[in-house]
Scaffold this motif. Structure first.
Motif, PDB file in Angstrom:
ATOM      1  N   LYS A  21       0.840  -1.212   0.000  1.00 33.61           N
ATOM      2  CA  LYS A  21       0.000   0.000   0.000  1.00 33.61           C
ATOM      3  C   LYS A  21       0.873   1.261   0.000  1.00 33.61           C
ATOM      4  CE  LYS A  21      -3.982  -2.011   2.457  1.00 33.61           C
ATOM      5  NZ  LYS A  21      -5.188  -1.615   1.723  1.00 33.61           N
ATOM      6  N   GLU A  67      -8.647  -0.042   7.472  1.00 29.06           N
ATOM      7  CA  GLU A  67      -8.014   0.748   6.401  1.00 29.06           C
ATOM      8  C   GLU A  67      -7.411   2.048   6.920  1.00 29.06           C
ATOM      9  OE1 GLU A  67      -7.190   0.159   3.199  1.00 29.06           O
ATOM     10  OE2 GLU A  67      -7.819  -1.874   3.682  1.00 29.06           O
ATOM     11  N   TYR A  70      -3.894   1.451   8.074  1.00 28.43           N
ATOM     12  CA  TYR A  70      -2.935   1.397   6.956  1.00 28.43           C
ATOM     13  C   TYR A  70      -2.635   2.804   6.430  1.00 28.43           C
ATOM     14  CZ  TYR A  70      -3.219  -3.683   6.724  1.00 28.43           C
ATOM     15  OH  TYR A  70      -3.117  -5.009   7.029  1.00 28.43           O
ATOM     16  N   ARG A  71      -3.697   3.614   6.326  1.00 30.53           N
ATOM     17  CA  ARG A  71      -3.475   4.989   5.839  1.00 30.53           C
ATOM     18  C   ARG A  71      -2.633   5.785   6.827  1.00 30.53           C
ATOM     19  NH1 ARG A  71      -8.935   4.540   4.081  1.00 30.53           N
ATOM     20  NH2 ARG A  71      -9.732   5.797   5.804  1.00 30.53           N
TER      21      ARG A  71
END
Length: 325
Positions: A21, A67, A70-71
């Protein structure tokens, strides 16, 4: 490196997914930029910062991340990388982690623009997904890092630094980014809860201990090899030196300040300063302060139930003060 692998074990899957990512988050339509970001991604360090993000999130959320986690990890890594690229330009460094720096390979102008690009990518990643709480945490960290650097420069000119000012410099320069990692990890899964501040403080304490450990490396030891004295050469006032300055006689203080200010390139004089600081108990004092920060960090963790993530964070705190480089 074995300890780092142990710390990473409970978040191995997340870290692998994060790397993919993170690579995507850097992509651009400009071929030159992609070539440079590819170079950056393939020369990554231990990745302690994203590890703090994932371990904190998993500890607070029964082993689950989302999510936003992860961001948060990508934003911190993008912005941290941007500051490193800019630092290398300012310091005229040609090496970073044993590899050529961006400015050494592509010159200053491109390096500054790449740093700006990474910074904007990090900010947009938060804005595009409405992660304003995460954006606030990282923006405060960037502001404080800049203030800390400028405060250090201002104080280095006069060498009139007290222990309180020193703590403020390292809190802003180093600890604020680790604090942001833990705050981001907590906020990604438990926004608007007291856990966010608890873990921000936990990260800050780890960062303080980390920087004092770095200061101690400047004085060398059996494991590290010969004393380096790099901080003295750069007129950086570190804790061992500040402690000795505060307790020595007027004449000794004058000699020390004169040595750091006017004779910092003289190898013999630098060695004498290092010896004087050691004899004055500067290293023992700094170690004692470092361990106090470590203990306070572990106390904060102690209030949470046992888990693999808590154990890994405890290992991380101990690694910060026990590392050999």
């Amino acid at each position: 490196m074995k300890v780092v692998a142990q710390i990473r074990e409970p978040i191995d899957r997340e870290m692998e997914l994060f790397e993919a990512k993170f690579r995507d988050s850097m992509s651009s339509k400009v071929a030159l930029l992609n070539r440079i970001t590819y170079y950056i991604v393939n020369r990554k360090g231990k990745q302690m910062r994203p590890m703090f993000v994932f371990l904190t999130a998993k500890l607070l959320n029964n082993g689950e991340v989302n999510e936003r986690t992860y961001r948060g990890a990508s934003v911190i890594e993008l912005i941290h990388t941007a500051t490193l690229v800019h630092d290398d330009v300012v310091d005229e460094s040609t090496k970073r982690r044993g590899f050529f720096s961006i400015n050494a390979l592509w010159k200053n102008k491109i390096a500054v623009l790449v740093g700006d690009y990474l910074l904007s990518k990090g900010l947009l990643l938060s804005i595009d997904h409405g992660d304003f709480d995460l954006l606030r945490i990282i923006s405060v960290a960037v502001r404080e890092m800049s203030e800390g650097e400028l405060l250090q420069i201002e104080k280095a000119r006069r060498l009139d630094i007290t222990e309180e000012v020193y703590y403020e410099i390292i809190r802003q320069k180093t600890a604020t980014l680790i604090a942001a990692c833990c705050g981001l990890g907590a906020s990604s899964v438990k926004p608007d809860t007291p856990d966010v501040e608890t873990f921000r403080r936990f990260g800050e304490l780890c960062g303080m201990a980390f920087q004092i450990k770095d200061d101690l490396f400047d004085y060398g030891s059996a494991q590290i090899g010969k004393p380096t004295g790099i901080d003295i050469k750069e007129q950086k006032m570190t804790l061992p030196l500040i402690h000795v300055l505060n307790k020595c006689s007027k004449e000794e203080k004058k000699w020390l300040i004169n040595s750091v200010k006017n004779h910092n390139k003289d190898k013999k004089r630098v060695k004498e300063v290092i010896a004087f600081v050691k004899q004055g108990g500067g290293l023992e004092y700094a170690v004692q302060k470092m361990l106090a920060f470590k203990e306070e960090a572990l106390e904060l963790l102690g209030t949470y139930p046992r888990s693999d993530y808590k154990a890994a964070l405890e290992l991380m705190v101990n690694y910060v003060v026990d590392r050999k480089k």
